[in-house]
Design an enzyme around this catalytic site. Sequence first.
Site, PDB file in Angstrom:
ATOM      1  N   CYS A   2     -11.120  26.684 -71.938  1.00  0.00           N
ATOM      2  CA  CYS A   2     -12.184  27.695 -71.838  1.00  0.00           C
ATOM      3  C   CYS A   2     -12.750  28.101 -73.194  1.00  0.00           C
ATOM      4  O   CYS A   2     -12.019  28.220 -74.178  1.00  0.00           O
ATOM      5  CB  CYS A   2     -11.648  28.938 -71.147  1.00  0.00           C
ATOM      6  SG  CYS A   2     -10.943  28.659 -69.525  1.00  0.00           S
ATOM      7  N   ARG A  27     -14.027  20.825 -75.589  1.00  0.00           N
ATOM      8  CA  ARG A  27     -12.740  21.414 -75.205  1.00  0.00           C
ATOM      9  C   ARG A  27     -12.370  21.098 -73.757  1.00  0.00           C
ATOM     10  O   ARG A  27     -11.215  21.252 -73.368  1.00  0.00           O
ATOM     11  CB  ARG A  27     -12.799  22.940 -75.402  1.00  0.00           C
ATOM     12  CG  ARG A  27     -12.985  23.363 -76.833  1.00  0.00           C
ATOM     13  CD  ARG A  27     -13.393  24.816 -76.946  1.00  0.00           C
ATOM     14  NE  ARG A  27     -12.323  25.723 -76.582  1.00  0.00           N
ATOM     15  CZ  ARG A  27     -11.575  26.394 -77.450  1.00  0.00           C
ATOM     16  NH1 ARG A  27     -11.755  26.219 -78.738  1.00  0.00           N
ATOM     17  NH2 ARG A  27     -10.646  27.221 -77.047  1.00  0.00           N
ATOM     18  N   TRP A  74     -12.278  26.369 -67.673  1.00  0.00           N
ATOM     19  CA  TRP A  74     -11.345  25.351 -67.194  1.00  0.00           C
ATOM     20  C   TRP A  74     -10.482  26.043 -66.149  1.00  0.00           C
ATOM     21  O   TRP A  74      -9.747  26.982 -66.454  1.00  0.00           O
ATOM     22  CB  TRP A  74     -10.507  24.813 -68.343  1.00  0.00           C
ATOM     23  CG  TRP A  74      -9.592  23.685 -67.998  1.00  0.00           C
ATOM     24  CD1 TRP A  74      -9.924  22.369 -67.879  1.00  0.00           C
ATOM     25  CD2 TRP A  74      -8.189  23.769 -67.738  1.00  0.00           C
ATOM     26  NE1 TRP A  74      -8.814  21.622 -67.563  1.00  0.00           N
ATOM     27  CE2 TRP A  74      -7.724  22.459 -67.474  1.00  0.00           C
ATOM     28  CE3 TRP A  74      -7.264  24.820 -67.705  1.00  0.00           C
ATOM     29  CZ2 TRP A  74      -6.403  22.177 -67.181  1.00  0.00           C
ATOM     30  CZ3 TRP A  74      -5.941  24.545 -67.412  1.00  0.00           C
ATOM     31  CH2 TRP A  74      -5.526  23.240 -67.152  1.00  0.00           C
ATOM     32  N   ASN A  99     -10.755  34.026 -71.595  1.00  0.00           N
ATOM     33  CA  ASN A  99      -9.864  32.879 -71.764  1.00  0.00           C
ATOM     34  C   ASN A  99      -8.432  33.368 -71.599  1.00  0.00           C
ATOM     35  O   ASN A  99      -8.099  34.453 -72.066  1.00  0.00           O
ATOM     36  CB  ASN A  99      -9.992  32.276 -73.167  1.00  0.00           C
ATOM     37  CG  ASN A  99     -11.317  31.594 -73.404  1.00  0.00           C
ATOM     38  OD1 ASN A  99     -12.133  31.461 -72.503  1.00  0.00           O
ATOM     39  ND2 ASN A  99     -11.534  31.153 -74.625  1.00  0.00           N
ATOM     40  N   GLY A 100      -7.599  32.568 -70.964  1.00  0.00           N
ATOM     41  CA  GLY A 100      -6.202  32.941 -70.825  1.00  0.00           C
ATOM     42  C   GLY A 100      -5.807  33.156 -69.374  1.00  0.00           C
ATOM     43  O   GLY A 100      -6.559  32.848 -68.447  1.00  0.00           O
ATOM     44  N   GLU A 478       2.913   7.088 -75.835  1.00  0.00           N
ATOM     45  CA  GLU A 478       1.526   7.477 -76.117  1.00  0.00           C
ATOM     46  C   GLU A 478       0.543   6.529 -75.435  1.00  0.00           C
ATOM     47  O   GLU A 478      -0.495   6.965 -74.910  1.00  0.00           O
ATOM     48  CB  GLU A 478       1.299   7.503 -77.634  1.00  0.00           C
ATOM     49  CG  GLU A 478      -0.144   7.733 -78.080  1.00  0.00           C
ATOM     50  CD  GLU A 478      -0.707   9.083 -77.682  1.00  0.00           C
ATOM     51  OE1 GLU A 478      -1.923   9.273 -77.872  1.00  0.00           O
ATOM     52  OE2 GLU A 478       0.033   9.944 -77.171  1.00  0.00           O
ATOM     53  N   LYS A 482      -2.288   7.684 -72.683  1.00  0.00           N
ATOM     54  CA  LYS A 482      -3.719   7.415 -72.829  1.00  0.00           C
ATOM     55  C   LYS A 482      -4.274   6.754 -71.572  1.00  0.00           C
ATOM     56  O   LYS A 482      -5.354   7.103 -71.090  1.00  0.00           O
ATOM     57  CB  LYS A 482      -3.982   6.524 -74.043  1.00  0.00           C
ATOM     58  CG  LYS A 482      -3.858   7.218 -75.359  1.00  0.00           C
ATOM     59  CD  LYS A 482      -4.990   8.233 -75.556  1.00  0.00           C
ATOM     60  CE  LYS A 482      -4.621   9.278 -76.600  1.00  0.00           C
ATOM     61  NZ  LYS A 482      -3.696  10.306 -76.122  1.00  0.00           N
ATOM     62  N   GLU A 485      -4.433   9.308 -68.723  1.00  0.00           N
ATOM     63  CA  GLU A 485      -5.378  10.394 -68.997  1.00  0.00           C
ATOM     64  C   GLU A 485      -6.811  10.025 -68.625  1.00  0.00           C
ATOM     65  O   GLU A 485      -7.526  10.839 -68.035  1.00  0.00           O
ATOM     66  CB  GLU A 485      -5.358  10.758 -70.491  1.00  0.00           C
ATOM     67  CG  GLU A 485      -4.281  11.714 -70.924  1.00  0.00           C
ATOM     68  CD  GLU A 485      -4.419  12.054 -72.398  1.00  0.00           C
ATOM     69  OE1 GLU A 485      -4.415  13.241 -72.727  1.00  0.00           O
ATOM     70  OE2 GLU A 485      -4.526  11.124 -73.229  1.00  0.00           O
ATOM     71  N   HIS A 501      18.443  -0.119 -66.153  1.00  0.00           N
ATOM     72  CA  HIS A 501      19.021   1.125 -65.656  1.00  0.00           C
ATOM     73  C   HIS A 501      18.088   1.842 -64.690  1.00  0.00           C
ATOM     74  O   HIS A 501      18.232   3.052 -64.488  1.00  0.00           O
ATOM     75  CB  HIS A 501      19.393   2.038 -66.825  1.00  0.00           C
ATOM     76  CG  HIS A 501      20.437   1.456 -67.725  1.00  0.00           C
ATOM     77  ND1 HIS A 501      21.746   1.291 -67.338  1.00  0.00           N
ATOM     78  CD2 HIS A 501      20.364   0.961 -68.989  1.00  0.00           C
ATOM     79  CE1 HIS A 501      22.437   0.739 -68.317  1.00  0.00           C
ATOM     80  NE2 HIS A 501      21.615   0.516 -69.329  1.00  0.00           N
ATOM     81  N   LYS A 600      -9.414  19.869 -73.973  1.00  0.00           N
ATOM     82  CA  LYS A 600      -9.122  19.448 -75.340  1.00  0.00           C
ATOM     83  C   LYS A 600      -8.161  20.413 -76.035  1.00  0.00           C
ATOM     84  O   LYS A 600      -7.181  19.998 -76.632  1.00  0.00           O
ATOM     85  CB  LYS A 600     -10.426  19.355 -76.143  1.00  0.00           C
ATOM     86  CG  LYS A 600     -10.237  18.849 -77.563  1.00  0.00           C
ATOM     87  CD  LYS A 600      -9.774  17.409 -77.567  1.00  0.00           C
ATOM     88  CE  LYS A 600      -9.567  16.877 -78.946  1.00  0.00           C
ATOM     89  NZ  LYS A 600      -8.957  15.536 -78.928  1.00  0.00           N
TER      90      LYS A 600
END
Length: 605
Positions: A2, A27, A74, A99-100, A478, A482, A485, A501, A600
């Site tokens: 946000c 963001r 968001w 925001n929050g 990573e 990616k 995402e 395993h 973001k």
Amino acid sequence: MCGIVGAVAQENIVSVLVEGLRRLEYRGYDSCGVAVLSDGSPRRARSVARVSHLDDQVCEAHLEGVTGIAHTRWATHGAPVTDNAHPIFSCNAVAVVHNGIIENYESLREMLRGKGYEFVSQTDTEVIAHLIHSMYRGDLFESVRHAVRQLHGAYAIAVMHKSQPHTIVGARQGSPLVVGVGDGKKFLASDALALAGSTDHFVFLEEGDVVELAPDEVKIVDREGEAAERAVRVVAAYGGVVELGPYRHFMQKEIFEQPRAIADTVPQASRFDPDLFGPTARDVFPRIDSLLILACGTSYYSGLTSKYWFESIAKIPTQVEIASEYRYRESVANPKALVVVISQSGETADTLAALRHAQSLGHEHTLTICNVATSAMVRQTESAFLTRAGIEVGVASTKAFTTQLVALFLLAATLGRMRGHIDAKQERAYLTQLRHLPAALNSVLALEPQIIAWSEVFMRKDNALFLGRGLHYPIALEGALKLKEISYIHAEAYPAGELKHGPLALVTEAMPVVTVAPNDALLGKLKSNMQEVRARGGELFVFADADTRIGSEDGTHVIRMPEHYGALSPILHVVPLQLLAYHTACARGTDVDKPRNLAKSVTVE
């Protein structure tokens, strides 16, 4: 996540608000809105599309005013629909952006319903608007100050009231908020970048601050209600809106900016000097006996990679924790440990909270690795190292990650030299390798056409497995992150030795297995793990150093990397994984720079 923009001036400020939202699009958001005080009441436009669509609505509605607030949301409480988009109104008098997360919103909502307030959204923000309205007695500043005392959780808010048409009030707790200072105009934003072009003079509010803005005045009180003096800082680093240039997406642009970003981050010094990490580092580093690394997401994987460096190069015990978990478990504090927090934005809520928790336990020595000089994290730690990635627009981090790795390697090498584990010859070799990294990365980027061919295979898959060993296992993590995402393909990563395993049960001809294969001490073990995959009919896609003697054959596809790069190899090997995720997402037609449900800068817990 946000974003907030607010402005109060003596001229129409709608264009400033909309432009601020454009600058905050990186963001991540799923709705947006603008409200202004006009003709004695608040008026707004809201959209569940992009800011460009909101701009069209604003023009069609002829929205104009000298006082206004704007927001990109968001979704947390309530779906991304227009009724839940900010600004949120109360009784057509109060307008709020937030925001929050308000953790006690349910009890506050029931209390306010008992007072006759009706709720038309599913948001926790509507509680703030009605609470302020219920307390308003002609002074918006005082009503906000008393209202926020009842809020539990994290918030940054900007508020207007129709009876005070030349005033905006803001407050922050656990979420960033900055004041922009201009001649005859004042601004409020969650990120100074939103106000680039409008001002370069900023006041960074502290926890618990409440601020009142008028065109020619800024008034701030702290959490105790006492008048607070906050320094005005000149931040001239923010330029114009980042341009895409010849690239299809910002993510692609940022992948190809990595040679430059790393060159800018590597210092030109002839030694690994503790002064790189701030004026106190020279005194602090000799006193530490371990490291505690706190981070989230991609930054967490950079921390996992660096654990191998700290323990092999500096011979210092290192613990890496997921920040969102660390503060919620019993832990044993070590006052001699250096706490390292890693964040691209420096505003990551979970990491900030973990940092404060560590400090409350008695950890005195703290260091931030961050890409934003003015961030809360930089301001709240003893020392800091700023990466030079530049603005990163794509939600999926690329150049921020590789510059974090460079920073962490510099720290490991500096500690190794100070602790007597690196001699002058090894120091020169490491510095030479660091300075050659940009050229080596350009060689990796030249592999893009081969990776595009692989992406045509991956676009038709629903699952993928990534394997690595040693310090390349976090790089496999990573790479899997990616892919999931931005392409929405389910992907998991494992240390290759763990195949037998459990994960081997997943391997079939339908499961592509991506393998990171540097020519290091574990190569022989990794080749055996690859044979385990082939024996079960799995199809291997291998990024192998040129001298590994791994060849393409039926069921095994190989892209040859440059020469083995020693301890810095993870920085090279992550780049083709970024490109594979990017081109697979392009082939599948997803929104690469703004993947669904993600943001973001994660400023809520």
